[in-house]
Design a protein around this motif. Structure first.
Motif, PDB file in Angstrom:
ATOM      1  N   ASP A   1       0.793  -1.220   0.000  1.00 50.75           N
ATOM      2  CA  ASP A   1       0.000   0.000   0.000  1.00 50.75           C
ATOM      3  C   ASP A   1       0.838   1.288   0.000  1.00 50.75           C
ATOM      4  O   ASP A   1       0.489   2.258   0.691  1.00 50.75           O
ATOM      5  CB  ASP A   1      -0.880  -0.016   1.267  1.00 50.75           C
ATOM      6  N   CYS A   2       1.928   1.285  -0.751  1.00 47.24           N
ATOM      7  CA  CYS A   2       2.826   2.456  -0.737  1.00 47.24           C
ATOM      8  C   CYS A   2       2.179   3.648  -1.430  1.00 47.24           C
ATOM      9  O   CYS A   2       1.393   3.502  -2.367  1.00 47.24           O
ATOM     10  CB  CYS A   2       4.125   2.128  -1.472  1.00 47.24           C
ATOM     11  N   THR A   3       2.553   4.819  -0.955  1.00 45.37           N
ATOM     12  CA  THR A   3       2.080   6.048  -1.586  1.00 45.37           C
ATOM     13  C   THR A   3       3.260   6.881  -2.112  1.00 45.37           C
ATOM     14  O   THR A   3       3.058   7.924  -2.709  1.00 45.37           O
ATOM     15  CB  THR A   3       1.263   6.896  -0.592  1.00 45.37           C
ATOM     16  N   GLU A   4       4.468   6.423  -1.871  1.00 44.49           N
ATOM     17  CA  GLU A   4       5.655   7.141  -2.322  1.00 44.49           C
ATOM     18  C   GLU A   4       6.788   6.140  -2.510  1.00 44.49           C
ATOM     19  O   GLU A   4       6.911   5.195  -1.719  1.00 44.49           O
ATOM     20  CB  GLU A   4       6.109   8.080  -1.194  1.00 44.49           C
TER      21      GLU A   4
ATOM     22  N   GLN B   1      -7.777   8.298   2.668  1.00 44.66           N
ATOM     23  CA  GLN B   1      -6.916   7.247   3.207  1.00 44.66           C
ATOM     24  C   GLN B   1      -7.612   5.897   3.297  1.00 44.66           C
ATOM     25  O   GLN B   1      -7.025   4.869   3.012  1.00 44.66           O
ATOM     26  CB  GLN B   1      -6.475   7.683   4.589  1.00 44.66           C
TER      27      GLN B   1
ATOM     28  N   GLY C   1      -5.890  11.296  -0.138  1.00 43.10           N
ATOM     29  CA  GLY C   1      -6.445  10.601  -1.306  1.00 43.10           C
ATOM     30  C   GLY C   1      -6.605  11.467  -2.528  1.00 43.10           C
ATOM     31  O   GLY C   1      -6.894  10.935  -3.611  1.00 43.10           O
TER      32      GLY C   1
ATOM     33  N   VAL D   1      -2.036   6.908  -7.361  1.00 43.78           N
ATOM     34  CA  VAL D   1      -1.020   7.748  -6.714  1.00 43.78           C
ATOM     35  C   VAL D   1      -0.044   8.287  -7.769  1.00 43.78           C
ATOM     36  O   VAL D   1       0.343   9.452  -7.739  1.00 43.78           O
ATOM     37  CB  VAL D   1      -0.237   6.946  -5.647  1.00 43.78           C
TER      38      VAL D   1
ATOM     39  N   CYS E   1       1.625  -0.623  -4.680  1.00 39.32           N
ATOM     40  CA  CYS E   1       1.403   0.827  -4.623  1.00 39.32           C
ATOM     41  C   CYS E   1      -0.050   1.112  -4.938  1.00 39.32           C
ATOM     42  O   CYS E   1      -0.632   0.499  -5.840  1.00 39.32           O
ATOM     43  CB  CYS E   1       2.259   1.546  -5.653  1.00 39.32           C
ATOM     44  N   ARG E   2      -0.576   2.090  -4.226  1.00 33.81           N
ATOM     45  CA  ARG E   2      -1.994   2.422  -4.399  1.00 33.81           C
ATOM     46  C   ARG E   2      -2.304   2.918  -5.814  1.00 33.81           C
ATOM     47  O   ARG E   2      -1.587   3.778  -6.328  1.00 33.81           O
ATOM     48  CB  ARG E   2      -2.375   3.534  -3.434  1.00 33.81           C
TER      49      ARG E   2
ATOM     50  N   ARG F   1       4.691   4.451   3.181  1.00 32.61           N
ATOM     51  CA  ARG F   1       3.248   4.169   3.277  1.00 32.61           C
ATOM     52  C   ARG F   1       2.695   4.755   4.579  1.00 32.61           C
ATOM     53  O   ARG F   1       3.432   4.925   5.561  1.00 32.61           O
ATOM     54  CB  ARG F   1       2.995   2.667   3.251  1.00 32.61           C
TER      55      ARG F   1
ATOM     56  N   THR G   1      -7.595   6.492  -3.655  1.00 35.01           N
ATOM     57  CA  THR G   1      -6.610   7.538  -3.951  1.00 35.01           C
ATOM     58  C   THR G   1      -6.826   7.922  -5.404  1.00 35.01           C
ATOM     59  O   THR G   1      -6.836   7.056  -6.273  1.00 35.01           O
ATOM     60  CB  THR G   1      -5.184   7.004  -3.768  1.00 35.01           C
TER      61      THR G   1
END
Ligand SMILES: Cc1cc2nc3c(=O)[nH]c(=O)nc-3n(C[C@H](O)[C@H](O)[C@H](O)COP(=O)(O)OP(=O)(O)OC[C@H]3O[C@@H](n4cnc5c(N)ncnc54)[C@H](O)[C@@H]3O)c2cc1C
Length: 337
Positions: free
Chosen positions: A127-130, A267, A291, A171, A167-168, A144, A271
Protein backbone atom coordinates in the motif's frame (compact mmCIF):
# COMPACT_ATOMS: atom_id res chain seq x y z
CA UNK A 1 15.99 -23.09 -5.55
CA UNK A 2 18.01 -21.73 -2.63
CA UNK A 3 16.74 -18.82 -0.57
CA UNK A 4 17.27 -15.97 -0.22
CA UNK A 5 17.42 -15.36 -3.96
CA UNK A 6 20.11 -13.12 -5.35
CA UNK A 7 19.26 -10.46 -7.88
CA UNK A 8 20.68 -11.33 -11.29
CA UNK A 9 20.57 -7.75 -12.51
CA UNK A 10 19.47 -4.25 -11.49
CA UNK A 11 16.17 -4.56 -13.33
CA UNK A 12 12.90 -3.30 -11.95
CA UNK A 13 9.81 -5.26 -12.89
CA UNK A 14 6.28 -3.90 -13.00
CA UNK A 15 3.43 -6.39 -12.97
CA UNK A 16 0.85 -5.28 -15.52
CA UNK A 17 -2.64 -6.36 -14.55
CA UNK A 18 -4.85 -7.29 -17.48
CA UNK A 19 -8.60 -7.40 -17.90
CA UNK A 20 -10.00 -8.93 -21.09
CA UNK A 21 -6.54 -8.74 -22.63
CA UNK A 22 -6.11 -5.02 -21.94
CA UNK A 23 -3.71 -3.45 -19.43
CA UNK A 24 -5.35 -1.94 -16.38
CA UNK A 25 -4.28 1.57 -15.44
CA UNK A 26 -2.56 0.66 -12.18
CA UNK A 27 0.30 -1.24 -13.86
CA UNK A 28 0.81 1.42 -16.52
CA UNK A 29 0.96 4.08 -13.79
CA UNK A 30 3.75 2.21 -12.01
CA UNK A 31 5.94 2.28 -15.12
CA UNK A 32 6.34 6.01 -14.43
CA UNK A 33 8.04 5.81 -10.97
CA UNK A 34 9.69 2.60 -12.23
CA UNK A 35 11.41 4.63 -14.95
CA UNK A 36 12.66 7.18 -12.40
CA UNK A 37 14.07 4.44 -10.18
CA UNK A 38 15.96 2.67 -12.97
CA UNK A 39 17.25 5.99 -14.26
CA UNK A 40 18.95 6.58 -10.92
CA UNK A 41 19.88 2.97 -10.15
CA UNK A 42 20.59 1.46 -13.55
CA UNK A 43 18.97 -1.69 -14.95
CA UNK A 44 16.04 -2.09 -17.29
CA UNK A 45 12.39 -1.29 -16.77
CA UNK A 46 10.64 -4.60 -17.38
CA UNK A 47 6.89 -5.14 -17.64
CA UNK A 48 5.42 -8.53 -16.82
CA UNK A 49 2.16 -9.25 -18.62
CA UNK A 50 0.22 -12.37 -17.70
CA UNK A 51 -3.15 -13.00 -19.30
CA UNK A 52 -4.88 -14.44 -22.35
CA UNK A 53 -4.91 -12.80 -25.78
CA UNK A 54 -3.07 -9.91 -24.20
CA UNK A 55 -1.21 -8.39 -27.19
CA UNK A 56 -2.92 -5.09 -26.55
CA UNK A 57 -1.68 -5.04 -22.94
CA UNK A 58 1.86 -5.71 -24.18
CA UNK A 59 1.62 -2.80 -26.63
CA UNK A 60 0.37 -0.49 -23.87
CA UNK A 61 3.25 -1.50 -21.58
CA UNK A 62 5.75 -0.66 -24.30
CA UNK A 63 4.02 2.62 -25.18
CA UNK A 64 4.11 3.65 -21.50
CA UNK A 65 7.82 3.04 -21.07
CA UNK A 66 8.83 -0.63 -20.69
CA UNK A 67 12.26 -1.53 -22.12
CA UNK A 68 11.43 -5.21 -22.08
CA UNK A 69 8.24 -7.22 -21.60
CA UNK A 70 7.89 -10.75 -20.27
CA UNK A 71 4.67 -12.20 -21.65
CA UNK A 72 2.81 -15.26 -20.46
CA UNK A 73 -0.23 -15.66 -22.64
CA UNK A 74 -2.33 -18.80 -22.11
CA UNK A 75 -6.01 -19.70 -21.58
CA UNK A 76 -5.26 -20.65 -17.95
CA UNK A 77 -4.48 -16.97 -17.27
CA UNK A 78 -7.75 -15.69 -18.76
CA UNK A 79 -9.09 -14.93 -15.28
CA UNK A 80 -6.93 -14.23 -12.26
CA UNK A 81 -6.33 -17.11 -9.89
CA UNK A 82 -3.88 -16.88 -7.02
CA UNK A 83 -2.28 -20.24 -7.72
CA UNK A 84 -1.68 -19.87 -11.45
CA UNK A 85 -0.46 -16.28 -11.31
CA UNK A 86 1.79 -16.91 -8.31
CA UNK A 87 3.37 -19.95 -9.95
CA UNK A 88 3.85 -18.04 -13.20
CA UNK A 89 5.59 -15.10 -11.54
CA UNK A 90 7.66 -17.28 -9.22
CA UNK A 91 9.14 -19.25 -12.09
CA UNK A 92 9.94 -16.03 -13.98
CA UNK A 93 11.64 -14.52 -10.92
CA UNK A 94 13.59 -17.71 -10.29
CA UNK A 95 14.98 -17.54 -13.84
CA UNK A 96 15.89 -13.86 -13.91
CA UNK A 97 15.57 -12.45 -10.39
CA UNK A 98 15.22 -8.63 -10.61
CA UNK A 99 16.22 -6.20 -7.88
CA UNK A 100 12.72 -4.82 -7.47
CA UNK A 101 9.16 -5.81 -8.27
CA UNK A 102 6.19 -3.42 -8.19
CA UNK A 103 2.53 -4.38 -8.17
CA UNK A 104 -0.64 -2.32 -7.84
CA UNK A 105 -2.36 -2.35 -4.45
CA UNK A 106 -5.56 -3.37 -6.24
CA UNK A 107 -7.67 -6.33 -5.11
CA UNK A 108 -5.55 -8.53 -7.37
CA UNK A 109 -2.20 -7.08 -6.27
CA UNK A 110 -3.13 -7.29 -2.60
CA UNK A 111 -3.75 -11.00 -3.10
CA UNK A 112 -0.84 -11.78 -5.38
CA UNK A 113 1.90 -9.65 -3.75
CA UNK A 114 1.94 -11.29 -0.30
CA UNK A 115 1.61 -14.78 -1.79
CA UNK A 116 4.55 -14.07 -4.05
CA UNK A 117 6.66 -12.60 -1.24
CA UNK A 118 5.91 -15.70 0.87
CA UNK A 119 6.96 -18.07 -1.89
CA UNK A 120 10.10 -16.11 -2.71
CA UNK A 121 10.87 -15.58 0.99
CA UNK A 122 11.40 -11.90 0.60
CA UNK A 123 9.86 -8.73 2.02
CA UNK A 124 6.85 -6.80 0.79
CA UNK A 125 5.77 -3.29 1.66
CA UNK A 126 2.04 -3.00 1.06
CA UNK A 127 0.00 0.00 0.00
CA UNK A 128 2.83 2.46 -0.74
CA UNK A 129 2.08 6.05 -1.59
CA UNK A 130 5.66 7.14 -2.32
CA UNK A 131 8.76 5.47 -3.76
CA UNK A 132 12.32 6.67 -3.55
CA UNK A 133 15.90 5.59 -3.04
CA UNK A 134 17.44 5.44 0.43
CA UNK A 135 20.61 7.46 -0.01
CA UNK A 136 22.68 5.59 2.58
CA UNK A 137 22.00 2.09 1.26
CA UNK A 138 20.79 2.56 -2.31
CA UNK A 139 17.76 0.42 -1.42
CA UNK A 140 14.22 1.25 -2.47
CA UNK A 141 12.62 3.45 0.19
CA UNK A 142 9.00 2.31 0.34
CA UNK A 143 6.77 4.87 2.05
CA UNK A 144 3.25 4.17 3.28
CA UNK A 145 0.82 5.61 5.84
CA UNK A 146 1.00 3.93 9.26
CA UNK A 147 -0.88 4.18 12.55
CA UNK A 148 -4.15 5.25 10.95
CA UNK A 149 -2.40 7.75 8.71
CA UNK A 150 -0.90 9.68 11.59
CA UNK A 151 2.60 9.12 10.32
CA UNK A 152 4.32 8.00 7.16
CA UNK A 153 6.62 4.99 7.55
CA UNK A 154 9.54 4.41 5.21
CA UNK A 155 10.50 0.76 4.96
CA UNK A 156 13.62 -0.90 3.52
CA UNK A 157 14.17 -4.50 2.46
CA UNK A 158 17.92 -4.95 3.03
CA UNK A 159 18.59 -8.67 2.80
CA UNK A 160 16.21 -10.31 0.38
CA UNK A 161 15.50 -10.05 -3.31
CA UNK A 162 13.49 -9.01 -5.09
CA UNK A 163 12.34 -6.05 -2.99
CA UNK A 164 8.57 -6.15 -3.49
CA UNK A 165 5.96 -3.47 -2.97
CA UNK A 166 2.35 -2.77 -3.83
CA UNK A 167 1.40 0.83 -4.62
CA UNK A 168 -1.99 2.42 -4.40
CA UNK A 169 -3.81 2.92 -7.70
CA UNK A 170 -4.06 6.58 -8.70
CA UNK A 171 -1.02 7.75 -6.71
CA UNK A 172 1.29 7.84 -9.73
CA UNK A 173 0.38 9.25 -13.11
CA UNK A 174 0.72 7.36 -16.37
CA UNK A 175 3.10 8.96 -18.82
CA UNK A 176 1.68 9.86 -22.23
CA UNK A 177 1.61 6.76 -24.45
CA UNK A 178 4.22 6.81 -27.19
CA UNK A 179 3.17 4.34 -29.88
CA UNK A 180 6.54 4.67 -31.64
CA UNK A 181 8.44 3.07 -28.73
CA UNK A 182 9.84 -0.43 -29.17
CA UNK A 183 10.95 -2.98 -26.58
CA UNK A 184 12.33 -6.47 -26.32
CA UNK A 185 9.43 -8.92 -26.03
CA UNK A 186 10.22 -12.22 -24.30
CA UNK A 187 7.45 -14.81 -24.54
CA UNK A 188 7.42 -17.50 -21.89
CA UNK A 189 5.22 -20.49 -22.63
CA UNK A 190 4.92 -21.66 -19.01
CA UNK A 191 1.24 -22.47 -18.46
CA UNK A 192 0.20 -23.55 -14.97
CA UNK A 193 -1.75 -26.86 -15.20
CA UNK A 194 -5.40 -25.80 -15.05
CA UNK A 195 -6.43 -29.00 -13.22
CA UNK A 196 -4.19 -28.02 -10.29
CA UNK A 197 -6.11 -24.80 -9.61
CA UNK A 198 -8.15 -25.52 -6.51
CA UNK A 199 -10.36 -22.45 -6.79
CA UNK A 200 -12.70 -22.62 -9.77
CA UNK A 201 -14.25 -19.56 -11.33
CA UNK A 202 -17.90 -20.50 -11.88
CA UNK A 203 -19.37 -17.28 -13.19
CA UNK A 204 -18.59 -13.60 -13.58
CA UNK A 205 -21.49 -11.42 -12.45
CA UNK A 206 -21.30 -7.79 -13.50
CA UNK A 207 -21.97 -5.31 -10.73
CA UNK A 208 -25.35 -3.68 -11.16
CA UNK A 209 -26.09 -0.02 -10.75
CA UNK A 210 -23.81 2.96 -11.05
CA UNK A 211 -20.15 2.18 -11.69
CA UNK A 212 -17.89 4.39 -9.63
CA UNK A 213 -14.55 4.58 -11.39
CA UNK A 214 -12.90 7.23 -9.24
CA UNK A 215 -9.38 6.01 -9.96
CA UNK A 216 -9.79 6.29 -13.72
CA UNK A 217 -11.76 9.56 -13.63
CA UNK A 218 -10.40 12.70 -15.27
CA UNK A 219 -12.79 14.95 -13.34
CA UNK A 220 -14.25 14.33 -9.87
CA UNK A 221 -16.82 16.45 -8.06
CA UNK A 222 -16.95 15.49 -4.37
CA UNK A 223 -19.34 16.36 -1.59
CA UNK A 224 -18.69 16.34 2.14
CA UNK A 225 -20.58 16.88 5.37
CA UNK A 226 -21.31 20.40 4.16
CA UNK A 227 -23.95 19.04 1.73
CA UNK A 228 -26.06 18.42 4.84
CA UNK A 229 -27.83 15.19 3.83
CA UNK A 230 -28.37 12.71 0.99
CA UNK A 231 -30.43 15.21 -1.00
CA UNK A 232 -27.58 17.71 -0.68
CA UNK A 233 -25.67 15.59 -3.21
CA UNK A 234 -28.13 16.66 -5.95
CA UNK A 235 -26.28 19.91 -6.86
CA UNK A 236 -22.98 17.97 -6.64
CA UNK A 237 -24.36 15.37 -9.08
CA UNK A 238 -25.70 18.10 -11.37
CA UNK A 239 -22.26 19.71 -11.70
CA UNK A 240 -20.66 16.28 -12.13
CA UNK A 241 -23.12 15.48 -14.90
CA UNK A 242 -22.44 18.79 -16.66
CA UNK A 243 -18.67 18.19 -16.50
CA UNK A 244 -18.80 14.47 -17.35
CA UNK A 245 -17.30 13.83 -13.92
CA UNK A 246 -17.52 11.03 -11.36
CA UNK A 247 -19.06 11.86 -7.95
CA UNK A 248 -16.77 11.48 -4.95
CA UNK A 249 -17.27 12.11 -1.27
CA UNK A 250 -15.57 12.53 2.07
CA UNK A 251 -15.79 9.84 4.72
CA UNK A 252 -18.09 11.99 6.85
CA UNK A 253 -20.76 11.82 4.13
CA UNK A 254 -20.26 8.07 3.74
CA UNK A 255 -20.38 7.45 7.50
CA UNK A 256 -23.60 9.44 7.68
CA UNK A 257 -25.10 7.05 5.12
CA UNK A 258 -25.66 9.76 2.51
CA UNK A 259 -23.67 8.04 -0.24
CA UNK A 260 -22.12 4.54 -0.63
CA UNK A 261 -18.53 3.83 0.36
CA UNK A 262 -17.55 3.24 -3.29
CA UNK A 263 -17.51 7.04 -3.65
CA UNK A 264 -15.17 7.73 -0.74
CA UNK A 265 -11.90 9.50 -1.46
CA UNK A 266 -9.07 9.40 1.06
CA UNK A 267 -6.92 7.25 3.21
CA UNK A 268 -9.58 4.61 3.79
CA UNK A 269 -11.24 5.24 0.43
CA UNK A 270 -9.77 5.66 -3.04
CA UNK A 271 -6.61 7.54 -3.95
CA UNK A 272 -7.37 9.62 -7.00
CA UNK A 273 -5.38 11.74 -9.42
CA UNK A 274 -7.83 13.45 -11.79
CA UNK A 275 -7.10 16.49 -13.93
CA UNK A 276 -9.74 18.39 -11.94
CA UNK A 277 -11.01 17.76 -8.39
CA UNK A 278 -13.88 19.89 -7.09
CA UNK A 279 -14.39 19.63 -3.30
CA UNK A 280 -17.77 20.90 -2.12
CA UNK A 281 -18.41 21.29 1.61
CA UNK A 282 -15.27 19.33 2.51
CA UNK A 283 -13.01 20.74 5.23
CA UNK A 284 -9.77 19.11 3.98
CA UNK A 285 -8.84 16.74 6.82
CA UNK A 286 -5.43 15.10 6.37
CA UNK A 287 -7.05 11.73 5.66
CA UNK A 288 -9.09 13.26 2.83
CA UNK A 289 -6.09 15.13 1.41
CA UNK A 290 -4.11 11.85 1.41
CA UNK A 291 -6.44 10.60 -1.31
CA UNK A 292 -6.75 13.62 -3.58
CA UNK A 293 -3.83 16.03 -3.17
CA UNK A 294 -2.17 14.55 -6.27
CA UNK A 295 -4.97 15.96 -8.47
CA UNK A 296 -3.71 18.33 -11.20
CA UNK A 297 -6.10 21.16 -10.35
CA UNK A 298 -8.11 21.44 -7.13
CA UNK A 299 -11.13 23.70 -6.76
CA UNK A 300 -12.97 24.02 -3.47
CA UNK A 301 -16.23 25.56 -2.38
CA UNK A 302 -16.55 26.09 1.36
CA UNK A 303 -18.27 28.69 3.49
CA UNK A 304 -15.41 28.73 6.01
CA UNK A 305 -12.47 30.70 4.57
CA UNK A 306 -10.16 29.08 7.15
CA UNK A 307 -10.95 25.50 6.12
CA UNK A 308 -7.68 23.59 5.43
CA UNK A 309 -8.90 22.57 1.97
CA UNK A 310 -8.01 26.10 0.78
CA UNK A 311 -4.33 25.41 1.48
CA UNK A 312 -4.21 22.71 -1.24
CA UNK A 313 -6.70 24.33 -3.64
CA UNK A 314 -5.63 26.10 -6.82
CA UNK A 315 -8.96 27.95 -6.88
CA UNK A 316 -11.29 28.43 -3.94
CA UNK A 317 -14.74 29.93 -3.56
CA UNK A 318 -15.74 31.07 -0.07
CA UNK A 319 -19.48 30.59 -0.18
CA UNK A 320 -22.53 28.44 0.29
CA UNK A 321 -22.33 25.43 -2.02
CA UNK A 322 -26.09 25.49 -2.57
CA UNK A 323 -25.73 28.95 -4.12
CA UNK A 324 -22.39 28.43 -5.89
CA UNK A 325 -22.95 25.00 -7.47
CA UNK A 326 -26.09 25.84 -9.48
CA UNK A 327 -24.36 28.92 -10.92
CA UNK A 328 -21.28 26.88 -11.85
CA UNK A 329 -23.40 24.12 -13.39
CA UNK A 330 -25.29 26.69 -15.42
CA UNK A 331 -22.05 28.25 -16.67
CA UNK A 332 -20.67 24.85 -17.68
CA UNK A 333 -23.88 23.92 -19.51
CA UNK A 334 -23.98 27.30 -21.29
CA UNK A 335 -20.32 27.03 -22.33
CA UNK A 336 -21.09 23.64 -23.87
CA UNK A 337 -24.17 25.19 -25.42
C1 LIG B 1 -8.13 6.39 10.39
C2 LIG B 1 -8.96 7.43 9.70
C3 LIG B 1 -9.19 7.28 8.34
C4 LIG B 1 -9.95 8.24 7.67
N1 LIG B 1 -10.15 8.11 6.31
C5 LIG B 1 -10.79 9.08 5.63
C6 LIG B 1 -10.97 9.02 4.22
O1 LIG B 1 -10.56 8.07 3.56
N2 LIG B 1 -11.59 10.05 3.61
C7 LIG B 1 -12.09 11.13 4.29
O2 LIG B 1 -12.67 12.04 3.65
N3 LIG B 1 -11.97 11.20 5.64
C8 LIG B 1 -11.36 10.21 6.32
N4 LIG B 1 -11.29 10.27 7.68
C9 LIG B 1 -12.10 11.31 8.38
C10 LIG B 1 -11.48 12.68 8.39
O3 LIG B 1 -10.64 12.79 9.52
C11 LIG B 1 -12.58 13.77 8.48
O4 LIG B 1 -13.38 13.51 9.60
C12 LIG B 1 -13.48 13.83 7.24
O5 LIG B 1 -12.70 13.90 6.07
C13 LIG B 1 -14.35 15.09 7.35
O6 LIG B 1 -15.22 15.10 6.28
P1 LIG B 1 -15.81 16.48 5.76
O7 LIG B 1 -14.71 17.37 5.31
O8 LIG B 1 -16.88 16.16 4.77
O9 LIG B 1 -16.55 17.04 7.05
P2 LIG B 1 -16.20 18.27 8.00
O10 LIG B 1 -14.80 18.19 8.48
O11 LIG B 1 -17.27 18.34 8.99
O12 LIG B 1 -16.26 19.52 7.03
C14 LIG B 1 -17.45 20.00 6.45
C15 LIG B 1 -17.10 21.30 5.73
O13 LIG B 1 -18.22 21.77 5.02
C16 LIG B 1 -18.26 23.17 5.13
N5 LIG B 1 -19.67 23.57 4.90
C17 LIG B 1 -20.75 23.34 5.71
N6 LIG B 1 -21.86 23.77 5.09
C18 LIG B 1 -21.49 24.31 3.90
C19 LIG B 1 -22.19 24.92 2.83
N7 LIG B 1 -23.53 25.05 2.83
N8 LIG B 1 -21.48 25.37 1.76
C20 LIG B 1 -20.12 25.25 1.73
N9 LIG B 1 -19.41 24.66 2.72
C21 LIG B 1 -20.08 24.19 3.78
C22 LIG B 1 -17.76 23.49 6.53
O14 LIG B 1 -17.24 24.79 6.57
C23 LIG B 1 -16.68 22.42 6.70
O15 LIG B 1 -15.41 22.92 6.30
C24 LIG B 1 -10.52 9.34 8.36
C25 LIG B 1 -10.29 9.46 9.74
C26 LIG B 1 -9.52 8.52 10.39
C27 LIG B 1 -9.27 8.69 11.87
Amino acid sequence: MGFPLEAKNKDLWVFIETLNGKARNVGLELLNPGRELVTSQGGQLVAVVIGHNCDEAVKSAVAHGADKVYVMDAPVYDHYTTEAYTAALVQLVEKDCPTTLLLGASHLGRDLGPRLAGRLRTGLTADCTELGIDEATGLIAWTRPAFGGNLMATILCPNHRPQIGTCRPGVFKKTEADASRTAEIVKDDYAFPAEQIRVKLLEVIKEEGEKVDLEGAEIIVSGGRGVGGPEGFEPVRALAHALGAVVGSSRAAVDAGWIPHAHQVGQTGKTVGPKLYVACGISGAIQHLAGMSGSDTIVCINKDADAPIFSVADFGVVGNLFEVLPVLTDLVNKSKG
